[in-house]
Design an enzyme around this catalytic site. Structure first.
Site, PDB file in Angstrom:
ATOM      1  N   HIS A  25       0.822  -1.232   0.000  1.00  0.00           N
ATOM      2  CA  HIS A  25       0.000   0.000   0.000  1.00  0.00           C
ATOM      3  C   HIS A  25       0.845   1.266   0.000  1.00  0.00           C
ATOM      4  O   HIS A  25       0.330   2.354  -0.243  1.00  0.00           O
ATOM      5  CB  HIS A  25      -0.931   0.035   1.217  1.00  0.00           C
ATOM      6  CG  HIS A  25      -1.924  -1.088   1.231  1.00  0.00           C
ATOM      7  ND1 HIS A  25      -2.829  -1.279   0.216  1.00  0.00           N
ATOM      8  CD2 HIS A  25      -2.131  -2.095   2.123  1.00  0.00           C
ATOM      9  CE1 HIS A  25      -3.547  -2.365   0.479  1.00  0.00           C
ATOM     10  NE2 HIS A  25      -3.151  -2.879   1.625  1.00  0.00           N
ATOM     11  N   ASP A  40      -2.527 -10.604  -2.438  1.00  0.00           N
ATOM     12  CA  ASP A  40      -3.068 -10.206  -1.137  1.00  0.00           C
ATOM     13  C   ASP A  40      -4.562  -9.908  -1.353  1.00  0.00           C
ATOM     14  O   ASP A  40      -4.990  -9.594  -2.465  1.00  0.00           O
ATOM     15  CB  ASP A  40      -2.329  -8.952  -0.649  1.00  0.00           C
ATOM     16  CG  ASP A  40      -2.750  -8.528   0.752  1.00  0.00           C
ATOM     17  OD1 ASP A  40      -2.080  -8.950   1.719  1.00  0.00           O
ATOM     18  OD2 ASP A  40      -3.759  -7.792   0.892  1.00  0.00           O
ATOM     19  N   HIS A  58      -6.140  -7.381  -0.453  1.00  0.00           N
ATOM     20  CA  HIS A  58      -6.341  -5.963  -0.746  1.00  0.00           C
ATOM     21  C   HIS A  58      -5.572  -5.529  -1.996  1.00  0.00           C
ATOM     22  O   HIS A  58      -4.505  -6.067  -2.282  1.00  0.00           O
ATOM     23  CB  HIS A  58      -5.866  -5.108   0.438  1.00  0.00           C
ATOM     24  CG  HIS A  58      -6.518  -5.458   1.738  1.00  0.00           C
ATOM     25  ND1 HIS A  58      -5.972  -6.369   2.629  1.00  0.00           N
ATOM     26  CD2 HIS A  58      -7.671  -5.020   2.293  1.00  0.00           C
ATOM     27  CE1 HIS A  58      -6.775  -6.473   3.683  1.00  0.00           C
ATOM     28  NE2 HIS A  58      -7.809  -5.676   3.512  1.00  0.00           N
ATOM     29  N   ASP A  93      -4.552 -13.130   3.643  1.00  0.00           N
ATOM     30  CA  ASP A  93      -5.835 -12.611   4.136  1.00  0.00           C
ATOM     31  C   ASP A  93      -6.996 -12.956   3.203  1.00  0.00           C
ATOM     32  O   ASP A  93      -8.117 -12.497   3.395  1.00  0.00           O
ATOM     33  CB  ASP A  93      -5.757 -11.098   4.421  1.00  0.00           C
ATOM     34  CG  ASP A  93      -4.976 -10.309   3.390  1.00  0.00           C
ATOM     35  OD1 ASP A  93      -4.541 -10.890   2.376  1.00  0.00           O
ATOM     36  OD2 ASP A  93      -4.796  -9.090   3.602  1.00  0.00           O
TER      37      ASP A  93
HETATM   38  C1  OKP Z   1      -3.043  -4.364   4.663  1.00  0.00           C
HETATM   39  B1  OKP Z   1      -2.655  -5.540   3.758  1.00  0.00           B
HETATM   40  C2  OKP Z   1      -9.746  -3.443  10.285  1.00  0.00           C
HETATM   41  C3  OKP Z   1      -9.450  -2.368   9.234  1.00  0.00           C
HETATM   42  C4  OKP Z   1      -8.372  -2.826   8.335  1.00  0.00           C
HETATM   43  C5  OKP Z   1      -6.741  -1.870   6.828  1.00  0.00           C
HETATM   44  C6  OKP Z   1      -6.374  -2.918   5.846  1.00  0.00           C
HETATM   45  C7  OKP Z   1      -4.912  -2.928   5.534  1.00  0.00           C
HETATM   46  C8  OKP Z   1      -4.509  -4.195   4.830  1.00  0.00           C
HETATM   47  N1  OKP Z   1      -9.633  -2.968  11.627  1.00  0.00           N
HETATM   48  N2  OKP Z   1      -8.118  -1.957   7.237  1.00  0.00           N
HETATM   49  O1  OKP Z   1      -2.964  -5.393   2.398  1.00  0.00           O
HETATM   50  O2  OKP Z   1      -3.026  -6.839   4.210  1.00  0.00           O
HETATM   51 ZN    ZN Z   2      -4.180  -7.370   2.693  1.00  0.00          ZN
END
Ligand code: OKP
Ligand code: ZN
Length: 323
Positions: A140, A174, A176, A263
């Site tokens: 990110h 990932d 995300h 994830d």
């Molecule tokens: C990082 B990676 C939950 C909110 C989470 C942030 C996501 C970041 C992901 N408390 N939001 O790409 O795994």
């Molecule tokens: Zn992620």
């Protein structure tokens, strides 16, 4: 099952980065991106008897190739001035409220970069596949913005390093979208970015990862996004993964960098897909079948009790396709 001979690059420096909370819509929550994630993976890998490589130190110029100097300096200075337990949410260079600076953040983020550069160097020296087990994650992080638990874009920095030698494809699996990696190579045709991720309409980073984003200028056609609905299962994921791998194959790279997030797992607390544990073997097999030198770079994955099993399954899948 074949023994895992893929080297794992790992440093305990990641423990230096350990924020106690994140802020979600104004409320404090426990920090999901915690050191125990890697402890879980490492203890499972050690039982498999993997060879662990300690990262070497690389010059900061590798980070400066992709991140603004003032941004790097800012993280370093703020980090070094903090008390041990302090958690700073800076007013600058920050895209969200999940990515604080602590006293050990700069050192840990630097070590994370060294972990992937060491992996990249091993590939150049002829290794077929290397697993850079790093945190904090990176995909990110943009040119001058931290966000989504990321500070320096590890995968992008490794890709930039490898791109001096040949064409590089980055496959981001990932959960995300890797907005940072996409941004850093958006206008380039020597590095392909292909990503499978949750529909940004419903999940972080919300503002990018749409199908229409395909790159610009000389980079047009060298960014590919595959947003997927929440609840995506093994079967659907596999068919989209195959399409993404076909893009990689068509690009005909010399190296593949994989932004590897766990994830996408059905039990992940912040994800939302329905991938099963055995399916990670399949993902590993499919990627390794490309027969390219591959650098696996750890990104997310937050269901700590099963992270080690996912990593072991994945590496067994990869190993089974290395001749
Ligand atoms: C990082 B990676 C939950 C909110 C989470 C942030 C996501 C970041 C992901 N408390 N939001 O790409 O795994
Ligand atoms: Zn992620």
């Amino acid at each position: 099952m074949k023994k895992i001979t893929i080297p794992v690059v790992y440093s305990e420096d990641h423990y230096l980065h350990d924020p106690k909370f994140e802020i979600y819509d104004g409320m404090k929550e426990p920090y999901a991106e915690k050191p125990e994630r890697l402890t879980s993976i490492m203890s499972s890998l050690k039982k498999e008897g993997v060879a662990v490589v300690i990262p070497s130190k690389f010059p900061v110029s590798h980070i400066e190739n992709l991140h603004q100097k003032a941004y790097i300096q800012f993280i370093k200075n703020r980090s070094e001035k903090l008390e041990e337990q302090a958690v700073l949410y800076p007013s600058y260079f920050l895209m969200d409220t999940y990515t604080p600076i602590t006293s050990g953040t700069y050192q840990a983020a630097l070590s994370s970069v060294n972990t992937v550069l060491t992996g990249a160097q091993l590939l150049i020296q002829g290794e077929r596949a290397v697993y850079s087990l790093c945190r904090p994650p990176g995909h990110h992080a943009e040119h001058k913005a931290m966000g989504g638990y990321c500070y320096f874009n590890n995968a992008a920095i490794a890709a930039e390093y490898l791109s001096k030698i040949g064409k590089v494809a980055i496959l981001d699996i990932d959960f995300h979208h890797g907005n940072g990696t996409q941004q850093l190579f958006f206008e380039r045709d020597d590095v392909l970015y292909v990503s499978l991720h949750a529909d940004p309409v419903v999940r972080f980073p919300y503002s990018s990862g749409f199908v229409e984003e395909i790159g610009s200028g000389t980079g047009k056609g060298y960014t590919r996004n595959y947003p997927l609905s929440l609840g995506t299962n093994d079967e659907t994921y596999l068919s989209v993964l195959r399409a993404a791998l076909a893009d990689v194959k068509k690009f005909n790279p010399d190296f593949l960098v994989v932004s590897l997030g766990f994830d996408t797992y059905e039990k992940d607390p912040i994800g939302g897909f329905a991938l099963s544990l055995p399916f990670y073997i399949t993902i590993g097999e499919e990627i390794a079948a490309l027969a390219l030198p591959i650098l696996f770079v750890q990104e997310g994955g937050y269901f700590v009790p099963d992270l080690g099993k996912m990593a072991v399954n994945f590496l067994h899948g990869v190993q089974s396709r290395l001749s």
